[in-house]
Design a protein around this motif. Sequence first.
Motif, short mmCIF file in Angstrom:
data_model
loop_
_atom_site.label_atom_id
_atom_site.label_comp_id
_atom_site.label_asym_id
_atom_site.label_seq_id
_atom_site.Cartn_x
_atom_site.Cartn_y
_atom_site.Cartn_z
N HIS A 193 0.95 -1.07 -0.31
CA HIS A 193 -0.32 0.02 0.24
C HIS A 193 1.16 1.45 0.02
CE1 HIS A 193 0.96 0.47 4.22
NE2 HIS A 193 0.79 -0.85 4.28
N GLU A 194 0.28 2.37 0.03
CA GLU A 194 0.91 3.67 -0.09
C GLU A 194 1.73 4.21 0.49
OE1 GLU A 194 -2.69 4.87 0.58
OE2 GLU A 194 -2.80 3.29 -0.56
N ARG A 195 2.53 3.09 2.44
CA ARG A 195 3.13 3.20 3.17
C ARG A 195 4.77 3.11 3.04
NH1 ARG A 195 2.35 1.63 8.95
NH2 ARG A 195 3.89 2.69 10.28
#
Lengths: 322, 293
Positions: free
Chosen positions: A299-301
């Motif tokens: 995901h974005e992290r």
Amino acid sequence: MSAAAPAFLEVSDLRIGFPGRAGDVPVVHGVDFALSAGETLALVGESGSGKSLTALSLIDLLPGGARRLGGRIRIGENQLDTLSSNAIRKIRGGEIAMIFQDPLSALNPAFTVGRQLTDAIRSHHPLSRGAAAKRAEELLDLVGIPSPKARLHSFPHEMSGGQRQRVAIALALASGPKLLIADEPTTALDVTVQAQIMALLARLRQELGLAILLISHNLDLVAEICHRVAVMYAGRIVETNTVEEIFRRPQHPYTRMLLDCIPRLDDRPGPLATIPGEPPLFGKLPSGCPFRPRCPAAHERCLAMPPAFPQEAGQAACWLAA
Amino acid sequence: MNRLVRAFGGPTGLIGGAIVVLVIAMALLAPAISPFDPDAVALDRQLTPPDLLHWFGTDQSGRDILSRVIWGARPSLEIGIGSVLVSILFGLPLGLVAGFNQGSWVEQVIMRTLDAVAAIPTLIWAIAVVGILGVGVSQLGPLAIGNQTKVTILLGLLYIPGLARIIYVATLVEAQADYVAARRLQGVPGWKILFSDVLPNTLSPVIVHATLQIAVGIILEAAISFVGLGVQPPAASWGNMLAASRNFVFSGEWWLSVFPGLFISITVIGFNLMGDGIRDVLDPRRKLTMAPA
């Protein structure tokens, strides 16, 4: 790993690189692990994950221009990075030995097994030819070669693959090492012979109190004889734990996918599981987590920042773990 | 008999080996088996064709050609074998050291120097150098070097690049083998690994090359002697016998050129067949197919 006795081998922040046009290209980015006498640690990972380089750097045999960029290696009492190469040669010969992938290449085709064993023994112990031959016979017996005395006169090409690997193990034991590095020791062997060789390593570890560093991509074999597993990806250890915990509760998605790749007897027929994509090229790590491009849970992290290295057993270099 | 055939890599190898043994025996036994003094001039028997007394006839000075062919085997073999030994003496360590130090300046210096030497054809080198030094005895410090020795050493030096490259390649391969790494791990110094562990594994191509190169040496001796820079008359060599016979090729005295030429051919074929046979014996793939026999 904070047992009462200090570990026999301690590696911290080991970094290895190849020389490139614009400075060194790092391929191993700060690896830490420790290994005690009588313990077996497996370094597991795909080709190119840096597991072999890590092992070879311990014995100062890095291939083709690769060199240690930093980090500390302690073997017994000796801090390897502070010693001259002459002193290192003495240590690695006496205390560390290695078993190679291809036993045919590990034995010199021009000499008999006995000659090679006595040469190896005499390079460390001032024994007479006769006494060394006696010791060679004991070593062959120890690794389970039938009629060892007669076998001393055999050439490597007269033996089977499994026997050759046994001889290679005997050769590695000739100097009386405390640490045995086994680089995919069964890859070149039949499956039934693989199990025999792994059983032999387990027995030797017990009888001789060896510390064994096993390098493998085969988690099945690892499960058979290892205590702890360190999973490497793109030059880092992404997860380390006991064998039981790794199999029961894998933390890192990469570890989970590796485990999924092992075919099982109760599997339905169908294509075998694979990990899509390829490991990143040397010096071309993606931003954030190195495993992100292949990770189903990214995901974005994961894109923004690489996760922290695991500090202790049960942790993983993953934002989703723990 | 079967075992003998296998030892030479097949029937042709055995024939080659037999020819080589016979020619060497002929050279060694020359004083005992040559019917005449090879240098004895008999002006009453000039240019006699082969007969029962002179099996190969006589030359323009009445010397017995059979005797000269027998004695002429000596310089041919001495130069052929001697030059190969000289090339092994220097080429073997050079090739080993270059191959074992892959990627270092040592490898570059050795191999590029040898390339430079090899860039000029052997025969031209040999003729140029002997032409400059002269065919007499050369004085090198306290050493007096006769012309035959000079030719032997010169050919030997010129063989070095070919031989060294063969050992170099074999050493490159062997140096990658795990047993070399294992020996390093045992703490054995590099030079010792090279000469006691790697060297024996590079020898089979060297032996094959050396055998074939002896044949080349015999031809080069003939060529150098033919142009008058090799073995000097009146001493007999196959090369200078051919040279002396060239005036008689078209005047009917065929025996002057045919017999030394025939012996050169047979000997060269012998060494070549033997070399091929040895290669077959030493080639491990071949060994596999022959083992169950």
